[in-house]
Design a protein around this motif. Sequence first.
Motif, mmCIF file in Angstrom:
data_model
loop_
_atom_site.group_PDB
_atom_site.id
_atom_site.type_symbol
_atom_site.label_atom_id
_atom_site.label_comp_id
_atom_site.label_asym_id
_atom_site.label_seq_id
_atom_site.Cartn_x
_atom_site.Cartn_y
_atom_site.Cartn_z
ATOM 1 N N ASN A 74 0.797 -1.230 0.000
ATOM 2 C CA ASN A 74 0.000 0.000 0.000
ATOM 3 C C ASN A 74 0.832 1.286 0.000
ATOM 4 O O ASN A 74 0.322 2.355 0.313
ATOM 5 C CB ASN A 74 -0.997 0.021 1.167
ATOM 6 N N ILE A 75 2.101 1.192 -0.324
ATOM 7 C CA ILE A 75 2.962 2.371 -0.449
ATOM 8 C C ILE A 75 3.341 2.505 -1.923
ATOM 9 O O ILE A 75 3.915 1.596 -2.514
ATOM 10 C CB ILE A 75 4.221 2.255 0.419
ATOM 11 N N ARG A 77 5.342 4.326 -5.074
ATOM 12 C CA ARG A 77 6.624 4.970 -5.334
ATOM 13 C C ARG A 77 6.798 5.114 -6.837
ATOM 14 O O ARG A 77 6.418 4.211 -7.597
ATOM 15 C CB ARG A 77 7.755 4.129 -4.739
#
Length: 82
Positions: A74-75, A77
């Motif tokens: 859920n991050i 980049r």
Amino acid sequence: MPSTPALVAQTATEKNALPSADITVIGTLTSPKGDIALLRTRNGRVHRVQRGDSVSGHTVAVITEGQVHLVQRNIARVYAIP
């Protein structure tokens, strides 16, 4: 097929020419038929990916010109061509 220019061949085979990050964007291709990217992982393997594919625990969310948006746990980049 034309031969590879000497400078390109030298750079492409030069050790440590690219960052040793977990994932490095080698190139992107955007088209109406679908976008693809070439990603190099730390072990030197090159992956041809499209939206939804997984590589090294990341999921490809978006491919734009020169950039790939990856999501892991859920991050999000953004990786760009160096």
